[in-house]
Design an enzyme around this catalytic site. Structure first.
Site, PDB file in Angstrom:
ATOM      1  N   GLY A 141      41.555  35.462  45.087  1.00 58.20           N
ATOM      2  CA  GLY A 141      42.892  35.226  45.612  1.00 58.20           C
ATOM      3  C   GLY A 141      43.496  33.929  45.130  1.00 58.20           C
ATOM      4  CG  HIS A 178      41.406  33.778  34.576  1.00 64.16           C
ATOM      5  ND1 HIS A 178      40.938  34.424  35.686  1.00 64.16           N
ATOM      6  CD2 HIS A 178      40.834  34.377  33.504  1.00 64.16           C
ATOM      7  CE1 HIS A 178      40.107  35.382  35.300  1.00 64.16           C
ATOM      8  NE2 HIS A 178      40.026  35.367  33.986  1.00 64.16           N
ATOM      9  CG  ASP A 179      43.799  33.831  39.714  1.00 63.14           C
ATOM     10  OD1 ASP A 179      42.727  34.123  39.151  1.00 63.14           O
ATOM     11  OD2 ASP A 179      43.866  33.227  40.800  1.00 63.14           O
ATOM     12  CE1 TYR A 217      47.445  30.958  42.863  1.00 62.63           C
ATOM     13  CE2 TYR A 217      47.655  28.585  43.039  1.00 62.63           C
ATOM     14  CZ  TYR A 217      48.180  29.846  43.219  1.00 62.63           C
ATOM     15  OH  TYR A 217      49.419  30.003  43.764  1.00 62.63           O
ATOM     16  N   GLY A 233      38.323  31.233  42.225  1.00 62.54           N
ATOM     17  CA  GLY A 233      37.683  32.147  43.158  1.00 62.54           C
ATOM     18  C   GLY A 233      38.622  33.297  43.462  1.00 62.54           C
TER      19      GLY A 233
END
EC number: 3.1.1.4
Length: 49
Positions: free
Chosen positions: A30, A46-47, A26, A28
Site C-alpha cells: 500500500g 515503483h508503486d 510507500y 511495503g
C-alpha cells in the site's frame, strides 16, 4: 533471482530488504500521503508502475 536482489540492496543500502518492508509511506504494501525521503520516493515511483 530474489536472493541476488537482496544482496544488491544490502550492498548498496547497507540494510536488507526486510528493513524496507515498513519503511516510510510507500515501501511495503500500500501507500498514501507524501513520500518521506528519497528512498520512500523510490518506492512511490515503483508503486506507480
Amino acid at each position: 533471482h530474489l536472493l541476488q536482489f537482496e544482496q544488491l540492496i544490502r550492498k548498496i543500502a547497507g540494510r536488507g530488504f526486510r528493513y524496507y518492508g515498513f519503511y516510510g509511506c510507500y515501501c511495503g504494501l500500500g501507500g498514501q500521503g507524501r513520500p518521506q525521503d528519497a528512498t520512500d520516493r523510490c518506492c512511490f515511483v515503483h508503486d506507480c508502475c
